[in-house]
Each structure stands twice: as C-alpha cells, then as structure tokens.
Design a protein around this motif. Sequence first.
Motif, PDB file in Angstrom:
ATOM      1  N   VAL A 346      51.511  72.111  51.348  1.00  0.00           N
ATOM      2  CA  VAL A 346      52.011  72.692  52.598  1.00  0.00           C
ATOM      3  C   VAL A 346      50.848  73.017  53.537  1.00  0.00           C
ATOM      4  CG1 VAL A 346      53.159  74.706  53.601  1.00  0.00           C
ATOM      5  CG2 VAL A 346      54.151  73.563  51.619  1.00  0.00           C
ATOM      6  N   LEU A 347      49.772  73.599  52.998  1.00  0.00           N
ATOM      7  CA  LEU A 347      48.605  73.912  53.825  1.00  0.00           C
ATOM      8  C   LEU A 347      48.069  72.656  54.507  1.00  0.00           C
ATOM      9  CD1 LEU A 347      46.445  76.456  51.766  1.00  0.00           C
ATOM     10  CD2 LEU A 347      47.569  76.848  53.951  1.00  0.00           C
ATOM     11  N   CYS A 348      47.956  71.578  53.736  1.00  0.00           N
ATOM     12  CA  CYS A 348      47.465  70.313  54.302  1.00  0.00           C
ATOM     13  C   CYS A 348      48.480  69.723  55.281  1.00  0.00           C
ATOM     14  CB  CYS A 348      47.178  69.313  53.189  1.00  0.00           C
ATOM     15  SG  CYS A 348      45.857  69.823  52.059  1.00  0.00           S
ATOM     16  N   GLY A 349      49.769  69.890  54.963  1.00  0.00           N
ATOM     17  CA  GLY A 349      50.809  69.344  55.827  1.00  0.00           C
ATOM     18  C   GLY A 349      50.915  70.041  57.162  1.00  0.00           C
ATOM     19  N   LEU A 350      50.440  71.295  57.239  1.00  0.00           N
ATOM     20  CA  LEU A 350      50.520  72.059  58.494  1.00  0.00           C
ATOM     21  C   LEU A 350      49.338  71.788  59.420  1.00  0.00           C
ATOM     22  CD1 LEU A 350      51.823  75.524  57.213  1.00  0.00           C
ATOM     23  CD2 LEU A 350      53.105  73.715  58.362  1.00  0.00           C
ATOM     24  N   ARG A 351      48.382  70.989  58.964  1.00  0.00           N
ATOM     25  CA  ARG A 351      47.264  70.634  59.838  1.00  0.00           C
ATOM     26  C   ARG A 351      47.741  69.707  60.950  1.00  0.00           C
ATOM     27  NH1 ARG A 351      42.901  69.181  55.067  1.00  0.00           N
ATOM     28  NH2 ARG A 351      42.554  71.318  54.335  1.00  0.00           N
ATOM     29  N   SER A 352      46.874  69.511  61.927  1.00  0.00           N
ATOM     30  CA  SER A 352      47.236  68.668  63.077  1.00  0.00           C
ATOM     31  C   SER A 352      47.546  67.235  62.658  1.00  0.00           C
ATOM     32  CB  SER A 352      46.097  68.670  64.102  1.00  0.00           C
ATOM     33  OG  SER A 352      44.886  68.226  63.509  1.00  0.00           O
ATOM     34  N   THR A 353      46.923  66.789  61.562  1.00  0.00           N
ATOM     35  CA  THR A 353      47.156  65.428  61.074  1.00  0.00           C
ATOM     36  C   THR A 353      48.270  65.369  60.031  1.00  0.00           C
ATOM     37  OG1 THR A 353      45.420  65.765  59.403  1.00  0.00           O
ATOM     38  CG2 THR A 353      44.765  64.726  61.478  1.00  0.00           C
ATOM     39  N   GLY A 354      48.933  66.505  59.795  1.00  0.00           N
ATOM     40  CA  GLY A 354      49.958  66.576  58.763  1.00  0.00           C
ATOM     41  C   GLY A 354      51.344  66.234  59.264  1.00  0.00           C
ATOM     42  N   SER A 355      52.339  66.870  58.671  1.00  0.00           N
ATOM     43  CA  SER A 355      53.731  66.576  58.986  1.00  0.00           C
ATOM     44  C   SER A 355      54.211  67.397  60.186  1.00  0.00           C
ATOM     45  CB  SER A 355      54.617  66.884  57.769  1.00  0.00           C
ATOM     46  OG  SER A 355      55.979  66.832  58.109  1.00  0.00           O
ATOM     47  N   LYS A 356      54.665  66.704  61.218  1.00  0.00           N
ATOM     48  CA  LYS A 356      55.192  67.396  62.405  1.00  0.00           C
ATOM     49  C   LYS A 356      56.490  68.116  62.055  1.00  0.00           C
ATOM     50  CE  LYS A 356      53.154  64.099  65.656  1.00  0.00           C
ATOM     51  NZ  LYS A 356      53.433  63.080  66.696  1.00  0.00           N
ATOM     52  N   LYS A 357      57.266  67.509  61.177  1.00  0.00           N
ATOM     53  CA  LYS A 357      58.538  68.117  60.785  1.00  0.00           C
ATOM     54  C   LYS A 357      58.307  69.417  60.019  1.00  0.00           C
ATOM     55  CE  LYS A 357      61.176  65.641  58.057  1.00  0.00           C
ATOM     56  NZ  LYS A 357      62.161  64.627  57.593  1.00  0.00           N
ATOM     57  N   LEU A 358      57.318  69.415  59.133  1.00  0.00           N
ATOM     58  CA  LEU A 358      56.996  70.629  58.370  1.00  0.00           C
ATOM     59  C   LEU A 358      56.427  71.699  59.292  1.00  0.00           C
ATOM     60  CD1 LEU A 358      57.012  71.699  55.435  1.00  0.00           C
ATOM     61  CD2 LEU A 358      54.630  71.001  55.267  1.00  0.00           C
ATOM     62  N   LYS A 359      55.590  71.283  60.249  1.00  0.00           N
ATOM     63  CA  LYS A 359      55.002  72.235  61.209  1.00  0.00           C
ATOM     64  C   LYS A 359      56.091  72.863  62.065  1.00  0.00           C
ATOM     65  CE  LYS A 359      51.358  74.073  63.279  1.00  0.00           C
ATOM     66  NZ  LYS A 359      52.003  74.921  64.303  1.00  0.00           N
ATOM     67  N   ALA A 360      57.076  72.071  62.468  1.00  0.00           N
ATOM     68  CA  ALA A 360      58.182  72.601  63.273  1.00  0.00           C
ATOM     69  C   ALA A 360      58.992  73.609  62.475  1.00  0.00           C
ATOM     70  CB  ALA A 360      59.074  71.444  63.729  1.00  0.00           C
ATOM     71  N   PHE A 361      59.207  73.335  61.197  1.00  0.00           N
ATOM     72  CA  PHE A 361      59.955  74.263  60.334  1.00  0.00           C
ATOM     73  C   PHE A 361      59.176  75.565  60.156  1.00  0.00           C
ATOM     74  CE2 PHE A 361      61.115  75.922  56.112  1.00  0.00           C
ATOM     75  CZ  PHE A 361      62.490  76.050  56.272  1.00  0.00           C
ATOM     76  N   TYR A 362      57.845  75.452  59.957  1.00  0.00           N
ATOM     77  CA  TYR A 362      56.999  76.651  59.815  1.00  0.00           C
ATOM     78  C   TYR A 362      57.044  77.488  61.098  1.00  0.00           C
ATOM     79  CZ  TYR A 362      52.741  79.470  59.562  1.00  0.00           C
ATOM     80  OH  TYR A 362      51.838  80.503  59.597  1.00  0.00           O
ATOM     81  N   ASP A 363      56.914  76.838  62.244  1.00  0.00           N
ATOM     82  CA  ASP A 363      56.949  77.552  63.534  1.00  0.00           C
ATOM     83  C   ASP A 363      58.285  78.242  63.747  1.00  0.00           C
ATOM     84  OD1 ASP A 363      54.371  76.725  64.071  1.00  0.00           O
ATOM     85  OD2 ASP A 363      54.985  75.007  65.291  1.00  0.00           O
ATOM     86  N   LYS A 364      59.355  77.610  63.293  1.00  0.00           N
ATOM     87  CA  LYS A 364      60.685  78.204  63.412  1.00  0.00           C
ATOM     88  C   LYS A 364      60.770  79.494  62.602  1.00  0.00           C
ATOM     89  CE  LYS A 364      65.492  77.356  62.073  1.00  0.00           C
ATOM     90  NZ  LYS A 364      66.419  76.438  61.360  1.00  0.00           N
ATOM     91  N   LYS A 365      60.247  79.471  61.377  1.00  0.00           N
ATOM     92  CA  LYS A 365      60.273  80.660  60.522  1.00  0.00           C
ATOM     93  C   LYS A 365      59.413  81.780  61.102  1.00  0.00           C
ATOM     94  CE  LYS A 365      63.137  79.234  57.507  1.00  0.00           C
ATOM     95  NZ  LYS A 365      64.455  79.911  57.378  1.00  0.00           N
ATOM     96  N   MET A 366      58.269  81.429  61.650  1.00  0.00           N
ATOM     97  CA  MET A 366      57.396  82.435  62.270  1.00  0.00           C
ATOM     98  C   MET A 366      58.066  83.031  63.505  1.00  0.00           C
ATOM     99  SD  MET A 366      54.725  82.766  60.363  1.00  0.00           S
ATOM    100  CE  MET A 366      53.511  83.576  61.415  1.00  0.00           C
TER     101      MET A 366
END
Length: 401
Positions: A346-366
Amino acid sequence: MNPVIGLDIAKGESQGQAFLDKGQPYGKSFTIIHTREGLQLFQQLLKDLEATTGQKPTVILEATGHYNAPVTQFLDAQNYFYIVVNPILSYQSKKSSSLRKVKTDAIDAYALCEFFYKEDFEHRKTRGVQLLNLRNLTRQHESVTGQFVQIKLQFQAVLDQVFPEFRGVYGALYSVVSLQTLLAFPTSEDVLSAGEAKLTEKISVLCTGRSEKWAKEKAQKLMAAATRNPFRKAPYQSHLFSINMYIRMLLHYKEHLLTLEKQIDALANEVEEYEIIQSIPGIGEKIAATIISEVGEIDRFNHPKKLVAFVGVDPSVHISGKFTATINRITKRGSSRLRHALYMAVLCGLRSTGSKKLKAFYDKKMAEGKPHKVAMIACVNKLLHWIFAMLKRKEAYLELI
C-alpha cells in the motif's frame, strides 16, 4: 461412521485420541513418538480404526509450526486426509464446551475430535509443496535480512570509533567494493601509507567494471577522508578485529541474500499468481512472492472477507448488552509477515508512480476524517479484495477509475 483422530502436537511426540463417530471415543488416549518406529505404530492404529469403521479416518491437528512436519509428511506419504486448524479456533471451541479450567495434552486431543464434528471441514490437503517451498524461502530471507541489519548496526558503531570519515568515500557504504576496500585499508594510517597509486590499483582490481579514472577519483576521496579522519590509528586492537569480522559477516550475508533472492525468483516464476499480483502498481517481486506464499491456494477462501479475516486486518467486534464499542482494533490474527507485506504494498502503491485507484480510495478515507493508519488499513483491506478477485479470475490488474 465418520472416524477421526485428534493429535495434540508437541516437540518430538504427540498425544492422540480416536473417535469412531460423534460421541463415540475409541479406546484411551495414546502417545506417538515422532520416529520411524513410532509412526509405523501410528499407521497400525489407523489401519485398525479403518477396519473397525470401514472408512479411512481423518486426522485433525493444530498448526504448530515445524513440530507437526514428521506427522503431516507421513500422512501425505500414506494418502491419509488431515486437517490443520488454527489453534485459536480449537481453543475457543474447548473453552466454550466446559466451565472447568483444565489443560492436558490428552484433553486437547479429545477436544480436537469434538471440534471436528462441530465444524464442516473440507477434506483438503495443505498448500502445495511449491508454495510451501516459496514460503520457507521468503521467511528465511526475512530472517537473514533482520540479522543483516543487526550486523550493520554493530559494524557502524565500530566504524565510528576507527574510520568515521570513510562513510562518504563510496555512494553505498555496504557495496562489495566499499567493504572490500575497508577490509584492505581499515585505518587512516593504512590509507596514507599505501598512497594514491596503490589505492587506485587496488580499487581497480576490486571493481573491474569501472574505469581507471573512476578508481583514481575514489582513491583521491579515500586519501582526503583519511586526512580528515580524527583517528590516525585504531584506539584499540580489538576494534580492528571487530571491523574485520563484521565486514566478512556482511559480505557473507549479502552473498546468502543474493542466492535466496535468485531461488525465490526462480520458484515464484513457476507460479501463475506471481505475475498476476505484480500487475498491481507498487507490488514488486519480493512483496509478490511473500503474498502468494503466505496466502497459499486462493481456493481455500470462498469470499474476500474470509481472506481479510485470515490476514487479520478485519475489525474486532465488542458488543455487550446495550454497549457497543466504537473503537475497534484489527484482530491481527494470521501471518504478521503477510500483513507487513501488504502494508508495504500500500505504501508503494500510494506513491506518484503507484495505483491511482488506490490513491483515490486513500484520499476518500482521509476526507472522511479517518486517521492515517485507519486509512492505510482500509487500503490493505481494499487491496485484499482486489487480490482475491484477480486470483479467482486469473486476471491481471486494470487501472480504471
């Protein structure tokens, strides 16, 4: 009839109890010694039980690390079904069946048999040899890496007392050429006595892939570091011995880790799920190998929530009367290695080169006001749902938002 034998596994021996059917114990409890002779006696008991009931008995035992290996390998060789259960489940079952606090191996074996008749277990063997081999290698890699880190810390403590300025000579302090150079010239006095020409020659031999110019630049940097170094000689002779010992240990660990990584990669490439999981942005070879080896066969789970519970990232529930807990921590039952691998994914997936879908889900939770760690665990949960669907369908990840 549905015969079963419950085994309470210990180091070197097991306590057993046989049942002909539900509520029908067969004889008294018995002891199995984990030797060839002891297992042959156990085989005779299995045959006697089969002759009495007309059916091959199932063996049920708790997961006890490597202690059960002699028994499970024997059962595999003799084509007997066996069930390995989580000790937490069997403990809760035994706890709920009696008010008395009693703990003996014979009672535990008896309770395992009763637990067998309470639950609807599938007759399935444990994970394939291929996945077990991969799991053993990834766990060994993690263990050796931990030891490697500890040796690094001890090495740094001694280096600070002998040649602290050496740190800036090479870009990577723990590269082979860096460690070999320090092994040859452990003090400022050794470096200055050797001179630039000898240092250049030595570095060129240690790193044949680099140019003579690069070796000369490193020799000059090494000379400058020796000049700045506060210690001309090692304060204590024991420090020189320690540096020599730690460097050789570090080189040995690096070689062993490299061999392990090659073995893991070769074994993992034979598993179809390896490439499928790596299609998720942020998951590399090491994390993918850990995930597939710790999860095992995905067919063991018929719902993603069961996989989440297996990993131990499902929230605990506490309700009593009119009270309902609002702060529920995750259960943390299951493999801590798997949880760590998923968290790193997850940490790697939240990087700029990671998963946009995972980053969007993380931002939603925050945005919902969740703390960072809660949002991270929610992402791990989401990632497990993706992995479950991908492995079930044998499809690669698609980045669609």
